[in-house]
Write an enzyme that holds these catalytic residues in place. Sequence first.
Site, short mmCIF file in Angstrom:
data_model
loop_
_atom_site.label_atom_id
_atom_site.label_comp_id
_atom_site.label_asym_id
_atom_site.label_seq_id
_atom_site.Cartn_x
_atom_site.Cartn_y
_atom_site.Cartn_z
N ASN B 29 4.48 21.79 -52.71
CA ASN B 29 5.75 22.44 -53.07
C ASN B 29 5.84 23.77 -52.35
O ASN B 29 4.84 24.49 -52.25
CB ASN B 29 5.84 22.68 -54.59
N THR B 52 10.46 19.43 -53.81
CA THR B 52 11.29 20.58 -54.17
C THR B 52 11.71 20.40 -55.63
O THR B 52 12.05 19.29 -56.06
CB THR B 52 12.50 20.74 -53.22
N GLU B 53 11.65 21.49 -56.39
CA GLU B 53 11.81 21.36 -57.84
C GLU B 53 13.18 20.86 -58.26
O GLU B 53 13.33 20.38 -59.37
CB GLU B 53 11.45 22.67 -58.56
N ASN B 54 14.18 20.98 -57.37
CA ASN B 54 15.50 20.44 -57.73
C ASN B 54 15.58 18.92 -57.61
O ASN B 54 16.66 18.36 -57.75
CB ASN B 54 16.60 21.13 -56.91
N SER B 94 10.96 16.05 -62.26
CA SER B 94 10.48 16.92 -61.19
C SER B 94 9.40 17.87 -61.71
O SER B 94 8.39 18.12 -61.04
CB SER B 94 11.66 17.72 -60.62
#
Lengths: 248, 219
Positions: B29, B52-54, B94
Amino acid sequence: MDKIRTDVLEMLSIVPDGASLAVGGFGLTGAPIMLCDALCELDKRDLHIVANNAGIDPTGVGRLAQEGRLRKFTGSFPSNKNFFSLFHEGRVELELVPQGTLAERMRAAGAGIPAFYTPTGAGTDLATGNYPARYDSDGNVVQWLEPKDVRVFNGRPCVLETALACDFALVKAHRADRLGNLAFRLGSRNFNVPAAMAGAVTFVEAQNIVEVGAIEPDAVHLPGVFVQHVIQSTGGWVGNPNPPGASW
Amino acid sequence: MSVDERIGWSRDGLAQRAADDVPDGAYVNLGIGIPMMIPSRLPEGREVWFHTENGILGLGGVPEPDQIDLDVQNAGKEYATMVEGASTFDSSLSFAIVRGGHLDIAVLGGMQVTPSGDLANWTAPGRTPGVGGAMDLVTGAKQVWVVLDHTDRAGKAKLMRRCTLPLTGARCVTRIYSTLGVFEPAGAHFDCLELAPGVDEQTVRGLTDAEVVFAGGGR
């Protein structure tokens, strides 16, 4: 069963002033901009918005904030300058939450889990309550975050987090049918699923309204049981209309 | 004393140096800023999966203008691309990936980092608070790398004995890539594994607010 609505103002008129609303989107990706605009048109006030961002432009949640319609914001990234000014002027309360905890608290609300322990944030100011939640108009802190209960699991301190149930949810989907089954596109799913789970009543603006069955069972990202109202989005899609990799 | 901009790695060189160390097959990440420059600097032939955290696993580089797609962005809300084999999911899943220990490395920016591995990077006086996913990432990733300028704009050390800013996480940092070199938190001091080209031990000592032990045995 038909959850399709045609008048966005009539649909959202059931939202009272003071309501709590979970809002999907990450930045503007997957943000229900038309629904946020409608709340502004309806002059809704004193709202508690639960969302990842406080808006990055005067768009979506950013417009609600800019027009002073928020009494409280719960989220992880209120980096909007206008929101920050309102916070420091004592005009809005902020509950700052780590992003994963935010998503899980929203999910938990819809999953019947009243609270859970997580290692995220343990020992930080967000867990000990050493961070402002509200200022007065002179810029003095008048309220701090609630300190969280701590318990050790497998040698690791974890904090107790509670479910974030909301009165309503605002969601943007790529496809929806009259039963409220939803499919999202690429990175726009983000907070839309947890938001729909958090809201007691969920409103969806859909890019495309499709026939029942058009979304294959395996392709339904959120079953219609979580959705009460669906309306055609007029917000348009801001991205490239023909991106490579878009299969539909 | 402030760091002369010509001393040590440039932003580009720093991103390249961190990219060189990302192992083949890693799930990684990337935080906002210099870490996001890593994908386009990976050495040839290395397969790395960027999360990616989204809600994307398999993030690619920067799109050509005709590839821009609002539904494909990185955590910094910049337009991005996806590689073949990418997957998309909601924010709850996520962060199950993040918190559940499924990421090999989180590469983050940093304001302050200590020899015990404490990190501060989410807020500072006068800054809008942006905790985002940082606290989840430092909790869940197997390794936490911090990429940062060795000093702040005023020339003050960012590698210091104790964080004066609010912590993102305690004892979480495993590796530091600064403009002056590569370091590891070693409890009471920083181990310097490598100096950036043209940087000497004395410069590092002068710009670090903690003891530094150099690979050659120097202190």
